[in-house]
Design a protein around this motif. Structure first.
Motif, PDB file in Angstrom:
ATOM      1  N   GLU A 157      76.408 -14.274 -72.482  1.00 20.45           N
ATOM      2  CA  GLU A 157      77.856 -14.048 -72.407  1.00 20.45           C
ATOM      3  C   GLU A 157      78.638 -15.329 -72.676  1.00 20.45           C
ATOM      4  OE1 GLU A 157      80.904 -12.937 -68.879  1.00 20.45           O
ATOM      5  OE2 GLU A 157      79.664 -11.298 -69.622  1.00 20.45           O
ATOM      6  N   VAL A 158      78.185 -16.434 -72.074  1.00 21.94           N
ATOM      7  CA  VAL A 158      78.884 -17.702 -72.258  1.00 21.94           C
ATOM      8  C   VAL A 158      78.756 -18.201 -73.694  1.00 21.94           C
ATOM      9  CG1 VAL A 158      78.934 -20.133 -71.581  1.00 21.94           C
ATOM     10  CG2 VAL A 158      78.681 -18.359 -69.841  1.00 21.94           C
ATOM     11  N   LEU A 159      77.538 -18.179 -74.227  1.00 21.81           N
ATOM     12  CA  LEU A 159      77.329 -18.695 -75.581  1.00 21.81           C
ATOM     13  C   LEU A 159      78.056 -17.858 -76.616  1.00 21.81           C
ATOM     14  CD1 LEU A 159      73.551 -19.731 -75.523  1.00 21.81           C
ATOM     15  CD2 LEU A 159      75.581 -21.089 -74.978  1.00 21.81           C
ATOM     16  N   HIS A 160      78.032 -16.547 -76.452  1.00 25.09           N
ATOM     17  CA  HIS A 160      78.732 -15.677 -77.394  1.00 25.09           C
ATOM     18  C   HIS A 160      80.228 -15.989 -77.401  1.00 25.09           C
ATOM     19  CE1 HIS A 160      79.603 -12.091 -79.760  1.00 25.09           C
ATOM     20  NE2 HIS A 160      80.559 -11.810 -78.889  1.00 25.09           N
ATOM     21  N   GLY A 161      80.800 -16.170 -76.202  1.00 22.68           N
ATOM     22  CA  GLY A 161      82.215 -16.473 -76.111  1.00 22.68           C
ATOM     23  C   GLY A 161      82.569 -17.823 -76.702  1.00 22.68           C
ATOM     24  N   ALA A 162      81.612 -18.747 -76.723  1.00 21.04           N
ATOM     25  CA  ALA A 162      81.858 -20.084 -77.252  1.00 21.04           C
ATOM     26  C   ALA A 162      81.500 -20.209 -78.729  1.00 21.04           C
ATOM     27  CB  ALA A 162      81.059 -21.106 -76.446  1.00 21.04           C
ATOM     28  N   GLY A 163      81.019 -19.121 -79.328  1.00 20.03           N
ATOM     29  CA  GLY A 163      80.629 -19.178 -80.730  1.00 20.03           C
ATOM     30  C   GLY A 163      79.317 -19.893 -80.962  1.00 20.03           C
ATOM     31  N   ALA A 164      78.487 -19.976 -79.927  1.00 21.73           N
ATOM     32  CA  ALA A 164      77.183 -20.626 -80.052  1.00 21.73           C
ATOM     33  C   ALA A 164      76.078 -19.570 -80.129  1.00 21.73           C
ATOM     34  CB  ALA A 164      76.937 -21.551 -78.865  1.00 21.73           C
ATOM     35  N   SER A 165      74.907 -19.990 -80.569  1.00 17.28           N
ATOM     36  CA  SER A 165      73.763 -19.084 -80.729  1.00 17.28           C
ATOM     37  C   SER A 165      72.691 -19.416 -79.700  1.00 17.28           C
ATOM     38  CB  SER A 165      73.164 -19.200 -82.131  1.00 17.28           C
ATOM     39  OG  SER A 165      74.133 -18.904 -83.115  1.00 17.28           O
ATOM     40  N   MET A 166      71.905 -18.403 -79.353  1.00 13.41           N
ATOM     41  CA  MET A 166      70.838 -18.585 -78.370  1.00 13.41           C
ATOM     42  C   MET A 166      69.489 -18.286 -79.003  1.00 13.41           C
ATOM     43  SD  MET A 166      70.352 -16.756 -74.627  1.00 13.41           S
ATOM     44  CE  MET A 166      70.450 -15.092 -75.286  1.00 13.41           C
ATOM     45  N   VAL A 167      68.508 -19.150 -78.730  1.00 16.49           N
ATOM     46  CA  VAL A 167      67.125 -18.926 -79.136  1.00 16.49           C
ATOM     47  C   VAL A 167      66.298 -18.761 -77.863  1.00 16.49           C
ATOM     48  CG1 VAL A 167      65.107 -19.868 -80.298  1.00 16.49           C
ATOM     49  CG2 VAL A 167      67.390 -20.283 -81.242  1.00 16.49           C
ATOM     50  N   LEU A 168      65.586 -17.640 -77.750  1.00 14.41           N
ATOM     51  CA  LEU A 168      64.781 -17.345 -76.568  1.00 14.41           C
ATOM     52  C   LEU A 168      63.333 -17.759 -76.777  1.00 14.41           C
ATOM     53  CD1 LEU A 168      65.977 -13.786 -75.435  1.00 14.41           C
ATOM     54  CD2 LEU A 168      66.092 -15.888 -74.098  1.00 14.41           C
ATOM     55  N   SER A 169      62.760 -18.365 -75.748  1.00 12.36           N
ATOM     56  CA  SER A 169      61.338 -18.707 -75.786  1.00 12.36           C
ATOM     57  C   SER A 169      60.726 -18.392 -74.433  1.00 12.36           C
ATOM     58  CB  SER A 169      61.136 -20.197 -76.092  1.00 12.36           C
ATOM     59  OG  SER A 169      61.663 -20.548 -77.349  1.00 12.36           O
ATOM     60  N   ALA A 170      59.453 -17.992 -74.452  1.00  8.16           N
ATOM     61  CA  ALA A 170      58.703 -17.755 -73.220  1.00  8.16           C
ATOM     62  C   ALA A 170      57.473 -18.643 -73.228  1.00  8.16           C
ATOM     63  CB  ALA A 170      58.288 -16.287 -73.116  1.00  8.16           C
ATOM     64  N   VAL A 171      57.243 -19.357 -72.103  1.00  4.23           N
ATOM     65  CA  VAL A 171      56.104 -20.275 -72.047  1.00  4.23           C
ATOM     66  C   VAL A 171      54.993 -19.755 -71.132  1.00  4.23           C
ATOM     67  CG1 VAL A 171      57.518 -22.284 -72.575  1.00  4.23           C
ATOM     68  CG2 VAL A 171      57.163 -21.629 -70.191  1.00  4.23           C
ATOM     69  N   HIS A 172      55.258 -18.696 -70.372  1.00  2.00           N
ATOM     70  CA  HIS A 172      54.239 -18.052 -69.534  1.00  2.00           C
ATOM     71  C   HIS A 172      53.539 -19.035 -68.592  1.00  2.00           C
ATOM     72  CE1 HIS A 172      54.826 -14.627 -72.157  1.00  2.00           C
ATOM     73  NE2 HIS A 172      54.578 -15.393 -73.194  1.00  2.00           N
ATOM     74  N   GLY A 173      54.258 -20.102 -68.208  1.00  2.00           N
ATOM     75  CA  GLY A 173      53.695 -21.056 -67.262  1.00  2.00           C
ATOM     76  C   GLY A 173      52.631 -21.962 -67.837  1.00  2.00           C
ATOM     77  N   ARG A 174      52.443 -21.936 -69.176  1.00  2.00           N
ATOM     78  CA  ARG A 174      51.376 -22.743 -69.788  1.00  2.00           C
ATOM     79  C   ARG A 174      51.984 -23.984 -70.428  1.00  2.00           C
ATOM     80  NH1 ARG A 174      49.594 -17.426 -71.625  1.00  2.00           N
ATOM     81  NH2 ARG A 174      50.634 -17.820 -73.608  1.00  2.00           N
ATOM     82  N   SER A 175      51.451 -25.163 -70.106  1.00  2.00           N
ATOM     83  CA  SER A 175      51.970 -26.415 -70.647  1.00  2.00           C
ATOM     84  C   SER A 175      51.828 -26.484 -72.153  1.00  2.00           C
ATOM     85  CB  SER A 175      51.266 -27.613 -69.996  1.00  2.00           C
ATOM     86  OG  SER A 175      49.862 -27.559 -70.228  1.00  2.00           O
TER      87      SER A 175
END
Length: 355
Positions: free
Chosen positions: A88-106
């Protein structure tokens, strides 16, 4: 109102605005994001304080920015609330989001940092099991600002973090059960190494000790913040008591809603009625909590608001400003529903099932 002035750097912070307007930091964040769930009077008061203090909004550098949101996993209800708030915040600011999942692994965390460097992300919000000092140094070397959301372990004093009042939330949950008349209360705790888990367990223990109530060995069972762990912890608790001939608890405080749901399942399978035989309290107030049967009494952790505050803090840093405040904790709140009631005369399973 109390007179507030900009700090030594000339900055007007969200904390100053919140204090002057008599609202929470998350409410100020909502006003900045144009949220509709703020009353007109509150919105006008906050905006008036912003004008009075000379708060400047600086959207220029953030528009078009790319922000990484890194979580342990993407498929939990907990993660969904975080993703919604950041988006919600990024969309309102005109920024993009990249999602990543690390599953607790270094190894996955190292891979994510490599990818972040390759796409030249402008910043990151980290909700991860562990971030080593070496990884922090690499992010700093890449000149990538970051904010830790619900940090797991001890963090550098200069790293911005956003969390919740976990200790106070656990106290309110335990006090609620004690006020109902419960004296035999067990705790399904989260991972030992996680800060919020330790805070909730400490709040539980402190409240029990202050009330002069016993905490026998085996009545605090550690696991993970998920339903399968809740099932395993509950089974381990009941099996251990059964082997020793002890009566079961009349109430259980779970460190997360998902653990509480796991407890529901085991208690149902073993013939216990909730809350007639055993009361259950969770922690988080995920959307599913109100739809359980009976509806789950829980501690509301403002996950969505925590995410919006973290995103706003990161955008300020991207705009070239210091973080508004390095340590932010948003208030938790006890939500009483149908899964808690005064204890019955015995902790043995009742004749009917209400689960």
């Amino acid at each position: 109102m109390t007179a507030h002035t900009p700090d030594a750097t000339g900055r007007v912070t969200l904390t100053m605005i919140a204090s002057e307007a008599g609202v929470s930091v998350s409410t100020v964040s909502k006003v900045l994001n144009g949220r509709s769930d703020v009353s007109t009077d509150t919105k006008e008061r906050v905006e008036g304080v912003m004008d009075q203090l000379g708060y400047q909004r600086r959207p220029a550098r953030r528009r078009g920015a790319v922000v990484d949101l890194v979580l342990n996993e993407l498929d939990s209800l907990w993660s969904v609330e975080i993703i919604r708030g950041v988006d919600e915040v990024l969309h309102g600011a005109g920024a993009s989001m990249v999602l990543s999942a690390v599953h607790g692994r270094s190894s996955d965390t190292r891979e994510w940092i490599d990818q972040l460097a390759a796409r030249r992300s402008n910043g990151a919000i980290l909700v991860v099991s562990d971030l080593t000092q070496q990884q922090r140094k690499r992010l700093t070397a890449l000149d990538v600002p970051f904010v830790l959301l619900d940090p797991v372990g001890n963090v550098d004093a200069l790293v911005p973090t956003v969390g919740a009042t976990n200790w106070a939330g656990a106290v309110s949950a335990t006090e609620h059960l004690i006020a109902l008349g419960h004296t035999r209360i067990a705790h399904l705790a989260g991972p030992r190494q996680v800060l919020c888990s330790r805070a909730r367990a400490d709040g539980f223990r402190a409240t029990m000790e202050r009330a002069g109530l016993p905490m026998p060995d085996g009545w605090v069972v550690h696991g993970e913040f998920n339903d399968s762990s809740g099932r395993a912890e509950t089974a381990r608790l009941l099996d251990g008591l059964g082997a020793s001939g002890e009566e079961p608890p009349t109430a259980v405080f779970a460190a997360s809603d998902l653990q509480a749901l796991g407890a529901f399942e085991v208690l149902r399978d073993r013939g216990y009625s909730i809350p007639t035989d055993i009361s259950v309290v969770g922690f988080d107030d995920l959307p599913v909590a109100r739809w359980t049967h009976p509806p789950l009494t829980t501690v509301r952790q403002p996950l969505f608001d925590m995410a919006t505050v973290a995103a706003n803090a990161l955008l300020r840093i991207i705009d070239g400003e210091p973080a508004d405040q390095l340590r932010l904790e948003l208030a938790t709140q006890l939500v009483v529903r149908g899964s808690t009631a005064p204890p019955r005369a015995t902790g043995r399973p009742g004749s009917r099932l209400d689960i």
